[in-house]
Design a protein around this motif. Structure first.
Motif, PDB file in Angstrom:
ATOM      1  N   GLN A   1     -11.756   5.183  -0.080  1.00 31.60           N
ATOM      2  CA  GLN A   1     -11.678   3.981   0.739  1.00 31.60           C
ATOM      3  C   GLN A   1     -12.207   4.215   2.154  1.00 31.60           C
TER       4      GLN A   1
ATOM      5  N   THR B   1      -7.503   7.563   1.053  1.00 28.08           N
ATOM      6  CA  THR B   1      -6.658   6.378   0.996  1.00 28.08           C
ATOM      7  C   THR B   1      -6.283   5.927   2.405  1.00 28.08           C
TER       8      THR B   1
ATOM      9  N   GLY C   1     -11.309  -4.367   4.335  1.00 31.60           N
ATOM     10  CA  GLY C   1     -10.208  -4.845   3.509  1.00 31.60           C
ATOM     11  C   GLY C   1     -10.481  -5.069   2.049  1.00 31.60           C
TER      12      GLY C   1
ATOM     13  N   THR D   1      -9.873  -1.868   0.350  1.00 26.65           N
ATOM     14  CA  THR D   1      -8.592  -1.252   0.699  1.00 26.65           C
ATOM     15  C   THR D   1      -7.413  -2.114   0.275  1.00 26.65           C
ATOM     16  N   PHE D   2      -7.444  -3.395   0.630  1.00 25.05           N
ATOM     17  CA  PHE D   2      -6.342  -4.297   0.311  1.00 25.05           C
ATOM     18  C   PHE D   2      -6.574  -5.084  -0.967  1.00 25.05           C
TER      19      PHE D   2
ATOM     20  N   GLU E   1      -5.876 -10.251  -1.074  1.00 29.74           N
ATOM     21  CA  GLU E   1      -5.065  -9.992   0.113  1.00 29.74           C
ATOM     22  C   GLU E   1      -5.845 -10.291   1.384  1.00 29.74           C
TER      23      GLU E   1
ATOM     24  N   SER F   1       1.627  -8.750   2.010  1.00 32.71           N
ATOM     25  CA  SER F   1       0.609  -8.504   0.997  1.00 32.71           C
ATOM     26  C   SER F   1       1.106  -7.421   0.053  1.00 32.71           C
ATOM     27  N   THR F   2       0.407  -7.225  -1.035  1.00 30.25           N
ATOM     28  CA  THR F   2       0.779  -6.159  -1.969  1.00 30.25           C
ATOM     29  C   THR F   2       0.487  -4.781  -1.390  1.00 30.25           C
ATOM     30  N   TRP F   3      -0.353  -4.714  -0.367  1.00 30.56           N
ATOM     31  CA  TRP F   3      -0.698  -3.441   0.277  1.00 30.56           C
ATOM     32  C   TRP F   3       0.366  -3.041   1.291  1.00 30.56           C
ATOM     33  N   GLY F   4       0.834  -4.004   2.078  1.00 34.74           N
ATOM     34  CA  GLY F   4       1.819  -3.772   3.126  1.00 34.74           C
ATOM     35  C   GLY F   4       1.970  -5.038   3.952  1.00 34.74           C
TER      36      GLY F   4
ATOM     37  N   LYS G   1       0.362   0.705   5.232  1.00 37.98           N
ATOM     38  CA  LYS G   1       0.534   0.687   3.787  1.00 37.98           C
ATOM     39  C   LYS G   1       1.995   0.961   3.435  1.00 37.98           C
ATOM     40  N   SER G   2       2.559   0.175   2.552  1.00 33.34           N
ATOM     41  CA  SER G   2       3.951   0.335   2.144  1.00 33.34           C
ATOM     42  C   SER G   2       4.180   1.739   1.572  1.00 33.34           C
TER      43      SER G   2
END
Length: 324
Positions: free
Chosen positions: A59, A108, A137, A140-141, A145, A164-167, A184-185
């Motif tokens: 990424q 990542t 994005g 990455t996202f 997202e 978002s599902t990313w964070g 990022k989560s």
């Protein structure tokens, strides 16, 4: 942030990303290579990076290449086996933009801060931001997202959180500036180097006063009939200087002489292991074009504007901030 680049400590980071137009219109900072053979630097001290890029895959590599394709110049604050902190900066006319991100050794991306600003044209700031958002994005996202962020911008709210599902993202859409930051989560951001010069505020102020500067909140002296050259610096109590800004304004001919004089006056006093690298970068970017880069663990920005009868130029050196 800021910015960059755009900034307590956060306000300082923002100072260096004020909307000052580039010297030469649509000039762009030179872009370095996307990768090198080995990671470099130490996140505790900023390492040996002097505006170069270290290793990047996945990424991070994709985002860097896409941003460079948009005219961003990129450099690493540090790049180690544990991860990296990368900043990509762009000056185009009245638009200033930055895309700062951290990534793990496998590429990542785990944290981002995107900012675009244009005091003259809000639409240009938004267009520049959207291009950077997609460049970084989409891979990455994920495209869906990215669309969430785009839809949030369209609501016109000045500040809001975007899940978002990313964070989770924090979006600021305040007139001439659009900024998005998020992490990022499940990932922790990488620690940044703590940077200070060996020289303290009292030592620098005393040396500048000896050179006929008048020192209050900053040190300045008159240049020509209506201009000035100025050195501003900041340090925590009992510590060395952690931010310094050298600037000049007034008649273009006076400014051309005054800014190098201010740089020489300041660097004649500054002590520390990074001084030579910083001065070398500044001297190699004295062509009147705006630029920004990480140099020896510091963030350096060179900006200004000019007309037939007035010019303003500024060099800012500060430690990086990154809160996501």
């Amino acid at each position: 942030m800021i910015g960059g680049g755009v900034v307590g400590i956060v306000l300082i980071g923002l100072l260096v990303f004020l909307g000052i137009h580039a010297f030469g219109g649509d000039d762009k900072p030179a872009s370095g290579p996307t990768t090198s053979e080995q990671p470099t630097g130490n996140p505790t001290d900023g390492g040996d990076n002097n505006g170069e890029l270290g290793n990047a895959t996945g990424q991070a590599k994709t985002a860097t290449e896409k941003l460079q394709g948009l005219g961003y110049g990129c450099s690493d604050l540090f790049n180690t086996a544990q991860g990296a902190h990368r900043g990509c900066f762009k000056y185009e006319g009245a638009t200033e933009a930055q895309a700062i991100f951290q990534f793990q050794s496998d590429g990542t991306i785990i944290g981002v801060d995107l900012t675009s600003q244009n005091e003259d044209n809000v639409n240009n700031a938004a267009v520049t931001f959207d291009a950077a958002l997609q460049a970084l994005g989409n891979d990455t996202f994920g495209g869906s997202e990215v669309k969430k962020v785009q839809d949030a911008i369209k609501t016109g709210q000045k500040s809001q959180k975007v899940g978002s599902t990313w964070g989770e993202f924090e979006l600021r859409n305040d007139g001439d500036t659009v900024e998005l930051s998020g992490g990022k989560s499940g990932s922790d951001s990488l620690d940044l180097p703590k940077k200070t010069f060996d020289t303290t505020e009292p030592q620098l102020a005393a040396a500048l006063k000896a050179k006929q500067y008048v020192c209050t909140s900053s040190c300045s002296k008159q240049v020509g009939k209506y201009g000035s050259q100025r050195v501003y610096f900041y340090a925590s109590e009992g510590e060395g200087i952690k931010q310094i800004e050298m600037s000049a304004s007034g008649d273009p001919g006076d400014v051309k002489k005054a800014l190098p004089a201010a740089v020489n006056d300041a660097f004649g006093v500054l002590k520390g292991g990074d001084v030579a690298a910083l001065k070398s970068y500044i001297q190699s970017h004295s062509d009147g074009k705006s630029s920004a880069s990480y140099v020896a663990g510091w963030r350096v920005e060179i900006t200004g504007n000019a007309s037939d009868d007035y010019a303003s130029q500024r060099i800012n050196i500060s430690y990086e901030t990154f809160f996501v």
